[in-house]
Structure formats: structure tokens, C-alpha cells
Design a protein around this motif. Structure first.
Motif, mmCIF file in Angstrom:
data_model
loop_
_atom_site.group_PDB
_atom_site.id
_atom_site.type_symbol
_atom_site.label_atom_id
_atom_site.label_comp_id
_atom_site.label_asym_id
_atom_site.label_seq_id
_atom_site.Cartn_x
_atom_site.Cartn_y
_atom_site.Cartn_z
ATOM 1 N N CYS A 256 29.479 45.159 38.933
ATOM 2 C CA CYS A 256 30.481 45.692 38.259
ATOM 3 C C CYS A 256 31.776 44.832 38.568
ATOM 4 C CB CYS A 256 30.780 47.038 39.080
ATOM 5 S SG CYS A 256 30.877 46.602 40.861
ATOM 6 N N ALA A 257 33.063 45.267 37.927
ATOM 7 C CA ALA A 257 34.203 44.439 38.060
ATOM 8 C C ALA A 257 35.464 45.338 38.948
ATOM 9 C CB ALA A 257 34.674 43.927 36.618
ATOM 10 N N VAL A 258 36.228 44.559 39.309
ATOM 11 C CA VAL A 258 37.162 44.959 40.077
ATOM 12 C C VAL A 258 38.317 44.154 39.894
ATOM 13 C CG1 VAL A 258 35.989 45.912 41.960
ATOM 14 C CG2 VAL A 258 36.960 43.718 42.119
ATOM 15 N N PRO A 259 39.710 44.763 39.679
ATOM 16 C CA PRO A 259 40.888 43.689 39.774
ATOM 17 C C PRO A 259 41.116 43.083 40.832
ATOM 18 C CG PRO A 259 41.566 46.272 40.196
ATOM 19 C CD PRO A 259 40.128 46.102 40.178
ATOM 20 N N GLY A 260 41.753 41.771 40.523
ATOM 21 C CA GLY A 260 42.482 40.957 41.735
ATOM 22 C C GLY A 260 43.369 39.985 41.175
ATOM 23 N N ASP A 261 43.307 38.828 41.595
ATOM 24 C CA ASP A 261 44.122 37.676 41.229
ATOM 25 C C ASP A 261 43.664 37.175 39.750
ATOM 26 O OD1 ASP A 261 45.414 37.547 43.791
ATOM 27 O OD2 ASP A 261 44.173 36.023 44.393
ATOM 28 N N ARG A 262 44.905 37.035 39.167
ATOM 29 C CA ARG A 262 44.640 36.654 37.571
ATOM 30 C C ARG A 262 44.621 35.006 37.684
ATOM 31 N NH1 ARG A 262 46.329 39.123 33.190
ATOM 32 N NH2 ARG A 262 46.597 37.716 31.379
ATOM 33 N N VAL A 263 43.441 34.632 36.875
ATOM 34 C CA VAL A 263 42.788 33.427 36.785
ATOM 35 C C VAL A 263 42.833 32.963 35.303
ATOM 36 C CG1 VAL A 263 40.707 31.645 37.257
ATOM 37 C CG2 VAL A 263 41.461 33.606 38.923
ATOM 38 N N SER A 264 43.063 31.811 34.937
ATOM 39 C CA SER A 264 42.978 31.001 33.706
ATOM 40 C C SER A 264 41.727 30.188 33.714
ATOM 41 C CB SER A 264 44.427 30.586 33.187
ATOM 42 O OG SER A 264 45.292 31.179 33.154
ATOM 43 N N GLY A 265 40.697 30.575 33.094
ATOM 44 C CA GLY A 265 39.485 29.924 33.346
ATOM 45 C C GLY A 265 38.712 29.369 32.080
ATOM 46 N N THR A 266 37.687 28.914 32.048
ATOM 47 C CA THR A 266 37.139 28.199 30.713
ATOM 48 C C THR A 266 36.927 29.240 29.539
ATOM 49 O OG1 THR A 266 36.232 26.725 31.832
ATOM 50 C CG2 THR A 266 35.249 26.939 29.683
ATOM 51 N N VAL A 267 36.431 30.474 29.905
ATOM 52 C CA VAL A 267 35.930 31.426 28.999
ATOM 53 C C VAL A 267 37.230 32.296 28.639
ATOM 54 C CG1 VAL A 267 34.693 33.697 28.696
ATOM 55 C CG2 VAL A 267 33.689 31.592 30.223
ATOM 56 N N ARG A 268 38.043 32.607 29.507
ATOM 57 C CA ARG A 268 39.267 33.471 29.359
ATOM 58 C C ARG A 268 40.373 33.594 30.488
ATOM 59 N NH1 ARG A 268 34.863 36.239 30.849
ATOM 60 N NH2 ARG A 268 34.180 36.944 28.664
ATOM 61 N N THR A 269 41.461 33.932 30.156
ATOM 62 C CA THR A 269 42.272 34.245 31.220
ATOM 63 C C THR A 269 41.991 35.899 31.672
ATOM 64 O OG1 THR A 269 43.883 32.854 30.659
ATOM 65 C CG2 THR A 269 44.615 34.535 31.923
ATOM 66 N N SER A 270 42.026 36.028 32.977
ATOM 67 C CA SER A 270 41.673 37.610 33.411
ATOM 68 C C SER A 270 41.895 37.787 34.685
ATOM 69 C CB SER A 270 39.906 37.774 33.131
ATOM 70 O OG SER A 270 39.375 38.854 33.725
ATOM 71 N N ALA A 271 42.399 38.944 35.094
ATOM 72 C CA ALA A 271 42.526 39.467 36.339
ATOM 73 C C ALA A 271 41.390 40.126 37.004
ATOM 74 C CB ALA A 271 43.739 40.392 36.339
ATOM 75 N N LEU A 272 40.218 40.231 36.316
ATOM 76 C CA LEU A 272 38.949 40.750 36.873
ATOM 77 C C LEU A 272 38.312 39.787 37.789
ATOM 78 C CD1 LEU A 272 38.004 42.962 33.702
ATOM 79 C CD2 LEU A 272 39.022 43.713 35.843
ATOM 80 N N TRP A 273 37.372 40.420 38.623
ATOM 81 C CA TRP A 273 36.439 39.714 39.540
ATOM 82 C C TRP A 273 35.096 40.483 39.260
ATOM 83 C CZ3 TRP A 273 37.251 35.230 42.439
ATOM 84 C CH2 TRP A 273 38.630 34.746 42.354
ATOM 85 N N ASP A 274 33.916 39.713 39.276
ATOM 86 C CA ASP A 274 32.847 40.337 39.040
ATOM 87 C C ASP A 274 32.336 40.215 40.188
ATOM 88 O OD1 ASP A 274 33.596 40.376 36.299
ATOM 89 O OD2 ASP A 274 32.347 38.544 35.987
ATOM 90 N N ARG A 275 31.586 41.457 40.707
ATOM 91 C CA ARG A 275 30.730 41.756 41.863
ATOM 92 C C ARG A 275 29.358 41.172 41.557
ATOM 93 N NH1 ARG A 275 30.911 47.361 44.830
ATOM 94 N NH2 ARG A 275 33.085 46.708 45.044
ATOM 95 N N LEU A 276 28.948 40.073 42.318
ATOM 96 C CA LEU A 276 27.438 39.975 42.202
ATOM 97 C C LEU A 276 26.621 40.820 42.943
ATOM 98 C CD1 LEU A 276 28.166 35.945 42.813
ATOM 99 C CD2 LEU A 276 28.084 37.250 40.695
#
Length: 296
Positions: A88-108
Motif C-alpha cells: 500500500c502507499a502512505v504520504p511522506g516526504d516529496r521526492v523527485s525521481g526517475t519515474v515521477r515526482t511524488s509525496a507517496l511512499w510504497d510500503r513493501l
């Protein structure tokens, strides 16, 4: 109609009328109530399932962290193309990555987190909020000390004598050891109604129950009870509930007489126990709760 919780105690050792008009009946000598995991299992939520994902990065290995944010510890690193199982995903720090810019973090699937900015996957559901930590068991003196601020605020806002609020909380929650109070900070068993949880609750928590009609026929159902961030919020909602329910209007002619106030509340149908007023006033007397009725 009677409501009996299945396999656990939700409230203290008293029978009283809840928001919906049902009665919550408890077994004498019940234990301290639900443990956090048991409480949330009672909602009937489906077990977590994972989906496949893949890391995509042109910035070097991607950090897997202990929590959903850049300030959490790095537990390992994953290279471009690495397969991951996501829950699932939870909000967290915003990150600009290779795929997208997102404030979501995926729980493994192992409970760790990776920024969604570096993950290609199907859409993930939002992670459910964590189960609240159960309130610690308090001695009577500790419970009363913790209860006074919220009870006095309820008096100032709604006119319910502080001694009444504290005594009812003691009686109905078993000194805060019931499942509803220890897990959800609900000291009076107030239910949600049609999803409405009033101005002081944080939401609703569904518990499985067994209801029995007057003929003794029982069936399984569920009820949603209000949840609170603190004892004080529960106490203030108790005042709001009484003040805004027309049946209890006569009690508010006695806002500076605790004994008359609780008597009027009982007469209006708050509790079915014929000894309810005697039990509440006994608690008020034994623990000198009248001292908190400052009328200020």
C-alpha cells in the motif's frame, strides 16, 4: 434490543443506553478489554495483499527506508530493475525521481518503505492508519488526575458537572480498562450514527457484536463506536452529546447540582440499571469528585 460484544468487553460493568438506543450488556468480571490487534481485527478488514512492482532509476541505487520519509534509516539499497512486492502507499516526504515526482511512499511486503518516485507498479491502495496504542493502565488517583482537565472543559463548554463526567467515565469504562477506552479513548460507549461522529471524535471503529431481541433471539451484527485522540476529547463529546440531545434537557436545570443532574439524566433514559444514580453518586462521594465542581 440487547447488544453483546463477542468474546470481549467494550465498556465497564454497567448497562446503559447508547446513542442509537441499543443497550450494551457486559459480563461481570470481564478482563481489561481488547488488545490493539484484536480490536482492529474486529473491523473485518481483509488481510493485506501485495502487488508486483519494479524499481526504475537513473540516479543510482534507491534507498529502502524504515519509514515513509527521508529522515528514516536506510535499511538497504535497490538497483535499477529490481523487483519489489508492494502492499500500500502512505504520504511522506516529496521526492523527485526517475519515474515521477511524488509525496507517496510504497510500503513493501516486509514493512519497509521506498519512494513511489522510483517505482513502476499498478495503483496502490492507501495504507490503513496504524492501530492506536492502548492507553496505559492507571491507578484511581492517576485516572482522576488525567480526567479533571477534560471534565472541567466539558463543564465550561456544555454545563455537565465535572464530578458527574468523571464518575460516569469511571463506572462505564472500568477505570479506563475497557476495550473502547483503552484502544479508542471512548469512555462512554458513544456510537457513530450514519457515519456521523460529532465534532470531537476522530472517526468510527466497527466492532462485531451479537444482538438479542426481547424474545431472546440473537444474531450477529456490527456497531460503529466513536474514536478519540485523547481522554479529554471523549469527555467533551460526552458533554456535547448530553447537551444536544433533547431528552436530557431537564438535567441542564441542575448544572450546579451534580446529584440532581445525574438523577435527571438517568430519568431521561440514559441507563436502564435502577441503581445507576446510586453507583455514580457513590463514586463521586468516595473519591471526593465534588471538589472539581468549581462552577467557574
Amino acid at each position: 434490543m440487547l447488544t453483546v460484544t463477542k468474546g470481549t468487553s467494550l465498556m465497564g460493568h454497567t448497562t446503559r443506553r447508547l446513542l442509537t438506543g441499543a443497550l450494551l450488556v457486559l459480563a461481570a468480571g470481564a478482563g481489561p478489554g481488547l488488545a490493539p490487534g484484536a480490536a482492529h481485527a474486529a473491523t473485518g478488514a481483509a488481510p493485506q495483499t501485495s502487488v508486483a512492482g519494479r524499481v526504475r532509476t537513473t540516479d543510482g541505487a534507491v534507498n529502502v527506508r524504515s519509514g515513509p520519509g527521508l529522515g528514516n534509516a536506510v535499511v538497504r539499497r535497490m538497483a535499477d530493475g529490481a523487483a519489489v512486492r508492494l502492499v500500500c502507499a502512505v504520504p511522506g516526504d516529496r521526492v523527485s525521481g526517475t519515474v515521477r515526482t511524488s509525496a507517496l511512499w510504497d510500503r513493501l511486503s516486509d514493512g519497509r518503505y521506498i519512494s513511489h518516485a522510483y517505482v513502476v507498479s499498478a495503483t496502490l491502495r492507501t495504507c490503513p492508519p496504524p492501530a492506536p496504542a492502548p492507553a496505559p493502565a492507571l491507578t484511581p488517583d492517576e485516572f482522576i488526575a488525567a480526567a479533571v482537565p477534560g471534565a472541567r472543559k466539558s463543564w465550561r463548554e456544555y454545563g455537565v458537572p465535572a464530578s458527574v463526567t468523571i464518575a460516569q467515565a469511571i463506572l462505564e469504562s472500568g477505570w479506563g480498562r475497557s476495550g473502547l477506552s483503552s484502544v479508542d479513548r471512548n469512555y462512554f460507549g458513544i456510537k457513530c450514527q450514519g457515519g456521523y461522529h460529532g465534532p470531537h471524535a476522530t472517526g468510527c471503529h466497527v466492532y462485531k457484536t451479537t444482538e438479542c431481541d426481547k424474545a431472546g433471539k440473537c444474531f450477529e451484527t456490527s456497531d460503529a463506536f466513536r474514536t478519540y485522540a485523547s481522554m479529554a476529547r471523549s469527555f467533551r463529546d460526552h458533554g456535547h452529546f448530553l447537551k444536544n440531545n433533547k431528552r436530557y434537557a431537564p438535567a441542564f436545570a441542575h448544572t450546579k447540582d451534580a446529584n440532581k443532574f445525574i438523577s435527571a439524566v438517568w430519568k431521561a433514559g440514559y441507563a436502564t440499571d435502577p441503581n445507576y444514580v446510586a453507583k455514580v453518586t457513590k463514586i463521586m462521594t468516595r473519591y471526593d469528585l465534588y471538589q472539581y465542581d468549581t462552577w467557574k
